[in-house]
Design a protein around this motif. Structure first.
Motif, PDB file in Angstrom:
ATOM      1  N   ASN A  73       0.907  -1.390   0.020  1.00  0.00           N
ATOM      2  CA  ASN A  73       0.004   0.100  -0.027  1.00  0.00           C
ATOM      3  C   ASN A  73       0.754   1.211   0.099  1.00  0.00           C
ATOM      4  N   ARG A  74       2.056   1.298  -0.212  1.00  0.00           N
ATOM      5  CA  ARG A  74       3.077   2.344  -0.128  1.00  0.00           C
ATOM      6  C   ARG A  74       2.911   3.422  -1.285  1.00  0.00           C
ATOM      7  N   GLY A  75       2.231   4.597  -0.753  1.00  0.00           N
ATOM      8  CA  GLY A  75       2.314   5.804  -1.625  1.00  0.00           C
ATOM      9  C   GLY A  75       3.440   6.281  -1.118  1.00  0.00           C
ATOM     10  N   THR A  76       4.523   6.976  -2.117  1.00  0.00           N
ATOM     11  CA  THR A  76       5.680   7.500  -1.530  1.00  0.00           C
ATOM     12  C   THR A  76       5.808   8.900  -1.059  1.00  0.00           C
ATOM     13  N   GLY A  77       4.564   9.781  -1.322  1.00  0.00           N
ATOM     14  CA  GLY A  77       4.182  10.919  -0.846  1.00  0.00           C
ATOM     15  C   GLY A  77       5.387  11.795  -1.341  1.00  0.00           C
ATOM     16  N   GLN A 125      15.357  11.024  -1.710  1.00  0.00           N
ATOM     17  CA  GLN A 125      15.920  12.500  -1.023  1.00  0.00           C
ATOM     18  C   GLN A 125      15.855  13.689  -1.869  1.00  0.00           C
ATOM     19  N   HIS A 126      15.987  13.347  -3.488  1.00  0.00           N
ATOM     20  CA  HIS A 126      15.584  14.525  -4.182  1.00  0.00           C
ATOM     21  C   HIS A 126      14.003  14.510  -4.484  1.00  0.00           C
ATOM     22  N   SER A 127      13.183  13.940  -3.570  1.00  0.00           N
ATOM     23  CA  SER A 127      11.724  14.058  -3.717  1.00  0.00           C
ATOM     24  C   SER A 127      11.568  13.438  -5.199  1.00  0.00           C
ATOM     25  N   VAL A 128      12.121  12.237  -5.589  1.00  0.00           N
ATOM     26  CA  VAL A 128      11.740  11.465  -6.570  1.00  0.00           C
ATOM     27  C   VAL A 128      11.542  10.142  -6.176  1.00  0.00           C
ATOM     28  N   SER A 135       6.561  11.271  -7.922  1.00  0.00           N
ATOM     29  CA  SER A 135       6.501   9.901  -7.513  1.00  0.00           C
ATOM     30  C   SER A 135       6.284   9.100  -8.678  1.00  0.00           C
ATOM     31  N   PHE A 136       7.224   8.289  -9.049  1.00  0.00           N
ATOM     32  CA  PHE A 136       7.086   7.226 -10.276  1.00  0.00           C
ATOM     33  C   PHE A 136       6.289   6.001  -9.581  1.00  0.00           C
ATOM     34  N   ASN A 137       5.688   6.165  -8.498  1.00  0.00           N
ATOM     35  CA  ASN A 137       4.932   4.911  -7.899  1.00  0.00           C
ATOM     36  C   ASN A 137       3.948   4.235  -8.940  1.00  0.00           C
ATOM     37  N   TYR A 138       4.130   2.900  -8.869  1.00  0.00           N
ATOM     38  CA  TYR A 138       3.310   2.332 -10.056  1.00  0.00           C
ATOM     39  C   TYR A 138       1.881   2.082  -9.835  1.00  0.00           C
ATOM     40  N   ALA A 140      14.703  14.692 -14.792  1.00  0.00           N
ATOM     41  CA  ALA A 140      16.209  15.604 -14.640  1.00  0.00           C
ATOM     42  C   ALA A 140      16.752  15.366 -13.268  1.00  0.00           C
ATOM     43  N   LEU A 141      15.876  15.385 -12.230  1.00  0.00           N
ATOM     44  CA  LEU A 141      16.560  15.132 -10.843  1.00  0.00           C
ATOM     45  C   LEU A 141      17.259  13.742 -10.862  1.00  0.00           C
ATOM     46  N   LEU A 142      16.394  12.828 -11.372  1.00  0.00           N
ATOM     47  CA  LEU A 142      16.927  11.490 -11.314  1.00  0.00           C
ATOM     48  C   LEU A 142      18.266  11.343 -12.011  1.00  0.00           C
ATOM     49  N   ARG A 143      18.636  12.221 -12.973  1.00  0.00           N
ATOM     50  CA  ARG A 143      19.840  12.186 -13.680  1.00  0.00           C
ATOM     51  C   ARG A 143      21.007  12.451 -12.847  1.00  0.00           C
TER      52      ARG A 143
END
Ligand SMILES: Cc1ncc(COP(=O)(O)O)c(C=O)c1O
Length: 499
Positions: free
Chosen positions: A115-119, A437-440, A123-126, A473-476
């Motif tokens: 049930n995890r939503g990352t908040g 930590q970078h909100s991704v 959020s690239f949560n599936y 871009a942040l993920l990069r």
């Protein structure tokens, strides 16, 4: 006995709470006589009636007893509860809890991820879907219509199989949209695919029964099998989904095979017809059932949606499960099963005993949504929107990572699997943490080895295109920092493992 009353909370509640606490914590011993209601009321400047109501409540609950002519006393038979310092004693178990075997198995499993939503902002949560995509106005209108229709009638228990009008609407929709020929009597309305999986295990599987699962497998299915004590027989998947050539021999006594043939979870492979037929043939020879989890195949971006396994089934061996979690919202907890005729009654009995039936108001609204044509219009609209999101994610990943990234499973569904070639698979969880930590929000994928690199599941249905680009871009930056560390590590200059 002094009570401490303030004017903040209702006096009656305060007197009740303080007396009860004094009794439970043994500040007043069993058998002690209480002041008369008039005396207590005078002492605290409250009305006698307030005290009388509290005394009557405590009498009714067995904390107090009256002796005719003698007054009101603290009950003698009150069990002793130790003082805890808190206003009420902490609940604690008197002895080690004895769990059932099922619960013991479950306590060794991490089900929290389900049930995890990352908040997180990106959020690239599936599991996420966009709030903007939910047909809220139509849903509200249909809900009101249904409430008005039911005015003056009690909301009683309904048919455990699901509302007949929803099953009829679904039978038509499944025929038009998924090539499934099912009679409404074969359809069972459930609380999402998770309940379909649970019911299938209850009905068909015992502890130690052999169950085939895909490798890698959707955790909601794998965990449910493990909790049930099933003997898991993982069958590897490749770009075409589960490989039937690797299925266990038909004599193994497999009771159930769980598969996602239209869009393997997580790798995204679509099972071609030859493999489907081979899988069905194996199931017939093995005398086993297949649970087909068709969780997101309404979204296919190239060509028409893939025909489900169920539509090819001639021997009544496929149990089909669909859900609204991807196409409307996961919080609705609505799903449906198409059952082989022989299994209808066993599933129905298990469903009825589990929760009597799925909430009927939502079922009725869903039935109207399909009947009035809104559902398929909504699907066409969200398919276009999700395609734009997918294209934005593909373009952003290709621009940001070029040949360093390998992408799979983009043709259908609401997620991709990405593999960063230059980063060791063992670092996947650390990359996901650093990204957070970078909100991704990205999820490390349990993908079998077969080429180096850390793999992730990236869902895109909950984000708009600008956020998708910004998130990538942040993920990069995160991925590049891991690249640099990996390179330094390979050059021998970094002694410590990263990070
Ligand atoms: C493979 C698979 N099946 C089913 C679901 C949805 O489950 P439910 O219908 O219980 O919400 C998901 C959600 O991500 C999934 O990945």
């Amino acid at each position: 006995m002094m009570l401490h009353l303030d004017r903040e909370a209702p006096l009656q509640h305060q007197i009740y709470d303080q007396l009860k606490h004094a009794i439970l914590s043994r500040r007043i011993k069993g058998g002690t006589r209480l002041p008369s209601s008039r005396a207590l009321a005078d002492r605290h400047g409250v009305s006698r009636n307030t005290v009388l109501i509290v005394y009557e409540q405590l009498l009714a609950e067995g904390y107090l007893e009256t002796r005719p002519g003698a007054g009101t006393f603290i009950g003698r038979s009150m069990p002793e509860l130790k003082e805890s310092g808190a206003q009420y004693p902490e609940p604690r178990s008197a002895r080690p809890v004895r769990l059932s075997r099922y619960s013991e198995r479950l306590s060794g499993l991490d089900v929290s991820t389900l049930n995890r939503g990352t908040g997180l902002r990106y959020s690239f949560n599936y599991g996420s879907v966009s709030a903007a995509d939910f047909p809220a106005d139509i849903w509200r209108r249909l809900l009101l219509r249904e409430i008005r229709r039911r005015a003056g009638k009690p909301y009683l228990y309904e048919n455990p199989q699901g509302l007949p009008e929803l099953r009829a609407a679904l039978a038509d929709y499944l025929h038009r949209g998924r090539w499934i020929d099912a009679r409404p009597e074969q359809i069972l309305i459930v609380n999402g695919s998770q309940q379909a999986i649970d019911l299938a295990l209850r009905v068909l599987v015992d502890p130690n029964s052999a169950v085939v699962v895909e490798e890698p497998c959707y955790s909601g299915a794998r965990l449910a099998c493990e909790a049930m004590g099933a003997r898991l027989l993982p069958v590897p998947v490749d770009a075409d989904g589960l490989d039937p050539a690797l299925l266990p021999p038909v004599e193994t006594g497999v009771r159930l095979a769980y598969v996602t043939p239209s869009h393997q979870f997580p790798t995204g492979g679509v099972m071609p017809a030859a493999r489907r037929l081979a899988l069905l043939d194996w199931a017939t020879r093995a005398g086993t059932y297949i649970l087909e989890d068709d969780y997101d195949s309404e979204y296919r971006y190239e060509g028409r949606p893939v025909e489900p396994l169920q539509a090819l089934d001639r021997a009544g061996q496929v149990i089909y499960s669909g859900t609204v979690s991807k196409v409307l919202a996961p919080g609705l907890r609505l799903g449906y099963m198409v059952l082989p005729p022989d299994l209808v009654q066993p599933f129905l009995r298990a469903k009825q005993l589990t929760d009597r039936h799925t909430a009927s108001l939502e079922q009725a609204v869903f039935a109207h949504l399909i009947r009035d044509g809104h559902f398929e219009r909504h699907l066409r609209r969200t398919r276009r929107r999700n395609q734009r999101r997918r294209d934005a994610l593909l373009a952003a990943l290709t621009t940001a990572f070029g040949t360093e990234v390998e992408i799979a499973g983009a043709k259908a569904g609401l997620h991709l699997v990405v593999r960063f070639r230059g980063i060791s698979a063992t670092l996947a969880a650390s990359v996901a943490e650093a990204a957070a930590q970078h909100s991704v929000g990205i999820t490390a994928a349990e993908v079998r080895a077969g080429g180096d690199g850390a793999s992730f599941v990236m869902g895109y249905a909950g984000l708009d295109e600008a956020d998708i680009r910004q998130g990538v871009a942040l993920l990069r930056e995160v991925v590049q920092s891991f690249h640099r560390r990996s390179q330094r590590g390979r050059g021998g200059r970094l002694s410590k493992p990263v990070p």
